[in-house]
Design a protein around this motif. Structure first.
Motif, PDB file in Angstrom:
ATOM      1  N   LEU A   1      13.090  -0.233   0.825  1.00 40.90           N
ATOM      2  CA  LEU A   1      11.710  -0.378   0.375  1.00 40.90           C
ATOM      3  C   LEU A   1      11.012  -1.484   1.157  1.00 40.90           C
ATOM      4  CD1 LEU A   1       9.397   0.256  -1.644  1.00 40.90           C
ATOM      5  CD2 LEU A   1      10.480  -1.379  -3.221  1.00 40.90           C
ATOM      6  N   CYS A   2      11.687  -2.591   1.406  1.00 39.63           N
ATOM      7  CA  CYS A   2      11.074  -3.696   2.159  1.00 39.63           C
ATOM      8  C   CYS A   2      10.795  -3.287   3.604  1.00 39.63           C
ATOM      9  CB  CYS A   2      11.985  -4.916   2.118  1.00 39.63           C
ATOM     10  SG  CYS A   2      12.043  -5.738   0.510  1.00 39.63           S
TER      11      CYS A   2
ATOM     12  N   GLY B   1       0.874 -12.330   3.480  1.00 41.81           N
ATOM     13  CA  GLY B   1       1.864 -12.240   2.411  1.00 41.81           C
ATOM     14  C   GLY B   1       3.057 -11.412   2.829  1.00 41.81           C
ATOM     15  N   ALA B   2       4.155 -11.572   2.080  1.00 45.61           N
ATOM     16  CA  ALA B   2       5.364 -10.799   2.352  1.00 45.61           C
ATOM     17  C   ALA B   2       6.259 -10.815   1.129  1.00 45.61           C
ATOM     18  CB  ALA B   2       6.113 -11.360   3.559  1.00 45.61           C
ATOM     19  N   SER B   3       7.058  -9.774   1.002  1.00 47.59           N
ATOM     20  CA  SER B   3       8.080  -9.706  -0.037  1.00 47.59           C
ATOM     21  C   SER B   3       9.410 -10.121   0.570  1.00 47.59           C
ATOM     22  CB  SER B   3       8.161  -8.286  -0.609  1.00 47.59           C
ATOM     23  OG  SER B   3       6.954  -7.964  -1.286  1.00 47.59           O
ATOM     24  N   VAL B   4      10.089 -11.041  -0.104  1.00 47.66           N
ATOM     25  CA  VAL B   4      11.308 -11.651   0.421  1.00 47.66           C
ATOM     26  C   VAL B   4      12.471 -11.319  -0.513  1.00 47.66           C
ATOM     27  CG1 VAL B   4      12.406 -13.799   1.147  1.00 47.66           C
ATOM     28  CG2 VAL B   4       9.923 -13.532   1.373  1.00 47.66           C
TER      29      VAL B   4
ATOM     30  N   ARG C   1       6.878  -2.971   5.150  1.00 46.41           N
ATOM     31  CA  ARG C   1       6.366  -3.588   6.372  1.00 46.41           C
ATOM     32  C   ARG C   1       5.844  -2.512   7.326  1.00 46.41           C
ATOM     33  NH1 ARG C   1       6.819  -8.615   8.229  1.00 46.41           N
ATOM     34  NH2 ARG C   1       8.461  -9.173   6.743  1.00 46.41           N
ATOM     35  N   ARG C   2       6.553  -1.396   7.393  1.00 52.01           N
ATOM     36  CA  ARG C   2       6.106  -0.306   8.263  1.00 52.01           C
ATOM     37  C   ARG C   2       4.775   0.261   7.778  1.00 52.01           C
ATOM     38  NH1 ARG C   2       4.944   1.566  12.798  1.00 52.01           N
ATOM     39  NH2 ARG C   2       5.198   3.789  13.119  1.00 52.01           N
ATOM     40  N   ALA C   3       4.604   0.386   6.460  1.00 53.66           N
ATOM     41  CA  ALA C   3       3.331   0.889   5.918  1.00 53.66           C
ATOM     42  C   ALA C   3       2.173  -0.005   6.343  1.00 53.66           C
ATOM     43  CB  ALA C   3       3.413   0.978   4.391  1.00 53.66           C
TER      44      ALA C   3
ATOM     45  N   VAL D   1       8.099  -3.103  -6.400  1.00 55.49           N
ATOM     46  CA  VAL D   1       6.907  -3.042  -5.552  1.00 55.49           C
ATOM     47  C   VAL D   1       7.048  -4.094  -4.464  1.00 55.49           C
ATOM     48  CG1 VAL D   1       4.392  -3.308  -5.446  1.00 55.49           C
ATOM     49  CG2 VAL D   1       5.444  -2.296  -7.484  1.00 55.49           C
ATOM     50  N   VAL D   2       6.668  -3.740  -3.231  1.00 55.19           N
ATOM     51  CA  VAL D   2       6.616  -4.733  -2.154  1.00 55.19           C
ATOM     52  C   VAL D   2       5.218  -4.737  -1.546  1.00 55.19           C
ATOM     53  CG1 VAL D   2       9.071  -4.628  -1.619  1.00 55.19           C
ATOM     54  CG2 VAL D   2       7.476  -3.114  -0.411  1.00 55.19           C
TER      55      VAL D   2
END
Length: 249
Positions: free
Chosen positions: A121-122, A106-109, A126-128, A228-229
């Motif tokens: 935040l995005c 999954g990913a936030s776009v 991804r880093r988290a 939220v991402v």
């Protein structure tokens, strides 16, 4: 699932590649004016062409091939007539099975134009996820994943949604070890074993702490309300670094 031979690893790599390619294509196709149902149709067609079966639909009867969550929705959004607009934050979650193997990604776009705070935040979301994946190694406590992500989030002033966890995957969409916290916890004595397949999927936010279920029985929204991402890979543990299975190619 614990991978025990090369055939199992090949099977997991294949379904991992399929869901990753599907996610990438959906993200590239996303544009203002499209409905979430139209975006889901793209994902369904790609999975079908690859001989894969949408896992939320086949496992739980979810009303869609993929989960598409927009803005205040953070997970399990039902594809429908909601129109995607400029400036929206869209989470796409793709999970599927083929030949008895399951993978989840999954990913936030971001849909331009994007506020700098959402861009940040995005990137940090991804880093988290990457920080969590770096903890996946044979012999380490499962809880190190959440502790490492938690330190990263706290240092940057973020919160983590604490009732949406990572999980085992492979022969089913959700299997042992279930409820792998991506936030700091106490009392989890489980250890990561060689060949263990799991997801790493923190939900990073500028203020949300929980996911609340809407009346449709599926969609989850942020509580308190805040952006939220979520970024997610399926990985397999080894004695060295984790192998990421959900890479496009």
């Amino acid at each position: 699932m614990t991978i025990g031979n090369e055939d199992e690893l090949r099977g997991m790599r294949e379904i991992g590649r399929i869901v990753a390619n599907t996610l990438q294509a959906m993200a590239h196709a996303l544009e203002p004016g499209m409905t979430t149902a139209e975006l889901d149709d793209i994902g369904r067609a790609l999975l079908d062409r690859s001989g894969a079966e949408p896992a939320p639909e086949s496992t739980y009867g979810f009303p869609g091939a993929t989960c598409i969550s927009v803005n205040e929705e953070i997970a399990h959004g039902i594809p429908g007539d909601r129109t995607i607009a400029a400036g929206d934050l869209v989470n796409i979650d793709v999970s599927a099975s083929k030949d008895g193997y399951f993978a989840d990604t999954g990913a936030s776009v971001r849909v331009p134009p994007v506020r700098p705070s959402i861009d940040r935040l995005c990137r940090d979301g991804r880093r988290a996820m990457q920080i969590g994946i770096a903890q996946v190694r044979e012999g380490r406590p499962v809880a190190t994943i959440g502790h490492a992500i938690g330190r990263f989030a706290s240092d940057r002033g973020y919160t983590l949604v604490r009732n949406l966890a990572s999980h085992g995957v492979g022969r089913a969409l959700h299997e042992y070890p279930e409820e792998i916290a991506t936030w700091p916890t106490r009392g989890d004595r489980r250890r990561i074993t060689d060949g263990l397949v799991l997801t790493v999927e923190p939900f990073l936010s500028t203020g949300a702490l929980w996911a609340a279920q809407e009346t449709d029985g599926w969609t989850l929204t942020a509580e308190p309300v805040a952006p939220v991402v979520q970024y997610e890979h399926t990985v397999v543990a080894t004695a060295g670094r984790a192998i990421v299975l959900t890479l496009p190619g």
